[in-house]
Write a protein that holds these residues in place. Structure first.
Motif, PDB file in Angstrom:
ATOM      1  N   ALA A  47      37.841  15.621  38.011  1.00  0.00           N
ATOM      2  CA  ALA A  47      39.280  15.244  37.441  1.00  0.00           C
ATOM      3  C   ALA A  47      39.736  14.419  38.576  1.00  0.00           C
ATOM      4  O   ALA A  47      39.569  13.299  39.412  1.00  0.00           O
ATOM      5  N   GLN A  48      40.801  14.146  37.483  1.00  0.00           N
ATOM      6  CA  GLN A  48      41.712  12.691  38.136  1.00  0.00           C
ATOM      7  C   GLN A  48      43.262  12.854  37.754  1.00  0.00           C
ATOM      8  O   GLN A  48      42.921  12.572  36.447  1.00  0.00           O
ATOM      9  N   PHE A  49      44.059  12.144  37.822  1.00  0.00           N
ATOM     10  CA  PHE A  49      45.373  11.888  36.757  1.00  0.00           C
ATOM     11  C   PHE A  49      45.573  10.358  37.446  1.00  0.00           C
ATOM     12  O   PHE A  49      45.526   9.800  38.202  1.00  0.00           O
ATOM     13  N   TRP A  50      46.634   9.989  35.702  1.00  0.00           N
ATOM     14  CA  TRP A  50      46.907   8.886  36.362  1.00  0.00           C
ATOM     15  C   TRP A  50      48.216   8.982  35.563  1.00  0.00           C
ATOM     16  O   TRP A  50      48.666  10.012  35.129  1.00  0.00           O
ATOM     17  N   ALA A  85      48.522  11.775  32.653  1.00  0.00           N
ATOM     18  CA  ALA A  85      47.679  12.111  32.039  1.00  0.00           C
ATOM     19  C   ALA A  85      46.282  12.502  33.041  1.00  0.00           C
ATOM     20  O   ALA A  85      45.926  12.153  34.143  1.00  0.00           O
ATOM     21  N   LEU A  86      45.403  13.711  32.985  1.00  0.00           N
ATOM     22  CA  LEU A  86      44.494  14.196  33.502  1.00  0.00           C
ATOM     23  C   LEU A  86      43.502  14.461  33.188  1.00  0.00           C
ATOM     24  O   LEU A  86      43.311  14.736  31.971  1.00  0.00           O
ATOM     25  N   PHE A  87      42.292  13.916  33.380  1.00  0.00           N
ATOM     26  CA  PHE A  87      41.305  13.290  32.876  1.00  0.00           C
ATOM     27  C   PHE A  87      40.366  14.816  34.049  1.00  0.00           C
ATOM     28  O   PHE A  87      40.288  15.021  35.146  1.00  0.00           O
ATOM     29  N   LEU A  88      39.188  16.015  32.713  1.00  0.00           N
ATOM     30  CA  LEU A  88      38.490  16.693  33.582  1.00  0.00           C
ATOM     31  C   LEU A  88      37.127  15.494  32.979  1.00  0.00           C
ATOM     32  O   LEU A  88      36.759  15.993  31.610  1.00  0.00           O
ATOM     33  N   VAL A  89      36.380  16.581  33.944  1.00  0.00           N
ATOM     34  CA  VAL A  89      35.080  17.105  33.310  1.00  0.00           C
ATOM     35  C   VAL A  89      34.218  17.525  33.645  1.00  0.00           C
ATOM     36  O   VAL A  89      34.830  18.304  35.028  1.00  0.00           O
ATOM     37  N   ASP A  90      33.369  18.459  32.654  1.00  0.00           N
ATOM     38  CA  ASP A  90      32.963  20.099  32.720  1.00  0.00           C
ATOM     39  C   ASP A  90      33.701  20.753  33.781  1.00  0.00           C
ATOM     40  O   ASP A  90      33.328  21.401  34.830  1.00  0.00           O
ATOM     41  N   PRO A  91      34.184  21.373  33.116  1.00  0.00           N
ATOM     42  CA  PRO A  91      35.494  22.602  34.063  1.00  0.00           C
ATOM     43  C   PRO A  91      34.550  23.632  33.767  1.00  0.00           C
ATOM     44  O   PRO A  91      33.999  24.076  32.345  1.00  0.00           O
ATOM     45  N   GLY A  92      34.383  25.249  34.130  1.00  0.00           N
ATOM     46  CA  GLY A  92      34.079  26.005  34.029  1.00  0.00           C
ATOM     47  C   GLY A  92      34.015  27.234  32.614  1.00  0.00           C
ATOM     48  O   GLY A  92      34.791  26.468  31.396  1.00  0.00           O
ATOM     49  N   GLN A 161      59.598   5.634  47.630  1.00  0.00           N
ATOM     50  CA  GLN A 161      57.954   6.150  47.691  1.00  0.00           C
ATOM     51  C   GLN A 161      58.246   7.665  46.857  1.00  0.00           C
ATOM     52  O   GLN A 161      58.308   8.237  47.889  1.00  0.00           O
ATOM     53  N   TYR A 162      57.855   7.993  45.770  1.00  0.00           N
ATOM     54  CA  TYR A 162      57.408   9.063  45.055  1.00  0.00           C
ATOM     55  C   TYR A 162      55.976  10.404  45.379  1.00  0.00           C
ATOM     56  O   TYR A 162      54.935   8.810  45.407  1.00  0.00           O
ATOM     57  N   THR A 163      55.584  11.049  46.033  1.00  0.00           N
ATOM     58  CA  THR A 163      54.326  12.144  45.667  1.00  0.00           C
ATOM     59  C   THR A 163      54.617  12.551  45.138  1.00  0.00           C
ATOM     60  O   THR A 163      54.969  13.540  44.839  1.00  0.00           O
ATOM     61  N   VAL A 164      53.181  12.309  43.672  1.00  0.00           N
ATOM     62  CA  VAL A 164      53.201  13.202  42.844  1.00  0.00           C
ATOM     63  C   VAL A 164      51.955  13.985  43.185  1.00  0.00           C
ATOM     64  O   VAL A 164      51.074  13.121  42.950  1.00  0.00           O
ATOM     65  N   ILE A 165      51.858  15.029  42.873  1.00  0.00           N
ATOM     66  CA  ILE A 165      50.590  16.115  43.396  1.00  0.00           C
ATOM     67  C   ILE A 165      50.591  17.153  42.111  1.00  0.00           C
ATOM     68  O   ILE A 165      51.713  17.439  41.710  1.00  0.00           O
ATOM     69  N   LEU A 179      44.791  16.664  44.021  1.00  0.00           N
ATOM     70  CA  LEU A 179      45.232  15.299  43.450  1.00  0.00           C
ATOM     71  C   LEU A 179      46.395  14.694  43.914  1.00  0.00           C
ATOM     72  O   LEU A 179      47.313  15.824  43.231  1.00  0.00           O
ATOM     73  N   SER A 180      47.052  13.468  44.826  1.00  0.00           N
ATOM     74  CA  SER A 180      48.185  12.554  44.075  1.00  0.00           C
ATOM     75  C   SER A 180      47.644  11.937  44.505  1.00  0.00           C
ATOM     76  O   SER A 180      46.754  11.310  45.318  1.00  0.00           O
ATOM     77  N   ARG A 181      48.998  11.179  44.215  1.00  0.00           N
ATOM     78  CA  ARG A 181      49.556   9.341  43.457  1.00  0.00           C
ATOM     79  C   ARG A 181      50.990   9.369  43.888  1.00  0.00           C
ATOM     80  O   ARG A 181      51.899  10.031  44.673  1.00  0.00           O
ATOM     81  N   ARG A 182      50.716   8.093  44.882  1.00  0.00           N
ATOM     82  CA  ARG A 182      52.287   7.731  44.913  1.00  0.00           C
ATOM     83  C   ARG A 182      52.494   6.683  44.062  1.00  0.00           C
ATOM     84  O   ARG A 182      52.152   6.274  43.118  1.00  0.00           O
ATOM     85  N   LEU A 183      53.957   6.629  43.841  1.00  0.00           N
ATOM     86  CA  LEU A 183      54.707   6.377  42.576  1.00  0.00           C
ATOM     87  C   LEU A 183      56.151   5.787  43.484  1.00  0.00           C
ATOM     88  O   LEU A 183      57.192   6.380  43.989  1.00  0.00           O
ATOM     89  N   GLU A 184      56.732   4.671  43.723  1.00  0.00           N
ATOM     90  CA  GLU A 184      57.741   3.752  43.840  1.00  0.00           C
ATOM     91  C   GLU A 184      58.820   3.501  42.542  1.00  0.00           C
ATOM     92  O   GLU A 184      58.426   3.138  42.046  1.00  0.00           O
ATOM     93  N   LEU A 185      59.849   4.163  42.904  1.00  0.00           N
ATOM     94  CA  LEU A 185      61.138   3.990  41.636  1.00  0.00           C
ATOM     95  C   LEU A 185      61.567   2.727  42.586  1.00  0.00           C
ATOM     96  O   LEU A 185      62.329   2.949  43.365  1.00  0.00           O
ATOM     97  N   ILE A 186      61.796   1.488  41.128  1.00  0.00           N
ATOM     98  CA  ILE A 186      62.376   0.802  41.977  1.00  0.00           C
ATOM     99  C   ILE A 186      63.734   0.357  40.271  1.00  0.00           C
ATOM    100  O   ILE A 186      63.974   1.755  40.055  1.00  0.00           O
TER     101      ILE A 186
END
Length: 187
Positions: A47-50, A85-92, A161-165, A179-186
């Motif tokens: 998995a991965q998200f954007w 946008a959550l991307f998945l490969v091969d869920p059970g 800077q926000y953290t999205v989990i 999974l986590s990503r950083r996002l900056e509010l400007i």
């Protein structure tokens, strides 16, 4: 005979190279979704998200090259909706024999979305969203999750800077992936 063999090998190679079409120009491999091996994997689930401000990713996903120009959003201004946008490969996959011995295959993956503000305070918790339920996606292919989260920032939200989990739950294999990503509010 050699021509047929070469043609068969070429036809078998084309689907493998199709993943390259998913790469956006000038993107770092760590940020691209073009290759399964650049995504996080655990127990067979990948998995991965954007976060993106382009809502068209959801309507045009099935089109060839639909995400070529998609780039993750790393800075956002207030009152701009961001789509997860959550991307998945091969869920059970669970196979159940139905009436007449006909097998039914199902996948069941959900996700939780959390946003932590620059002060370290949890400002959004959205649990048990549907990532994939029902007939499993094709094995080995990158699939866009059916549900999408939307994040928005208002005037009261602090800049910084926000953290999205995102925590993905494969409810068939009983696997949780963070999974986590950083996002900056400007301004």
């Amino acid at each position: 005979m050699w021509t047929r063999l070469a043609l068969a090998l070429l036809c078998g190679w084309i689907p493998l190279s199709a993943h390259g079409d998913l790469l956006a120009p000038n993107m770092n491999v760590k940020d691209s979704i073009g290759r399964v091996d650049s995504m996080q994997s655990e127990g067979g689930l990948t998995a991965q998200f954007w976060l993106t401000s382009d809502e068209q990713i959801f309507s045009g996903w099935a089109r060839t090259g639909a995400i070529r120009d998609l780039k993750p959003t790393v800075q956002v201004k207030r009152n701009t909706p961001l789509f997860l946008a959550l991307f998945l490969v091969d869920p059970g996959v669970r196979t159940i024999l139905g009436p007449g011995g006909k097998p039914t295959r199902n996948s069941n993956a959900t996700f939780d979305l959390y946003v932590i503000n620059p002060n370290g305070v949890l400002c959004l918790a959205n649990k048990a969203r549907a990532a994939w339920k029902g007939e499993p996606p094709p094995p080995g292919l990158i699939t866009l999750a059916r549900d999408r989260g939307v994040i928005g920032f208002e005037a009261i939200d602090p800049l910084g800077q926000y953290t999205v989990i995102v925590i993905v739950h494969d409810n068939i294999r009983h696997i949780d992936m963070k999974l986590s990503r950083r996002l900056e509010l400007i301004d």
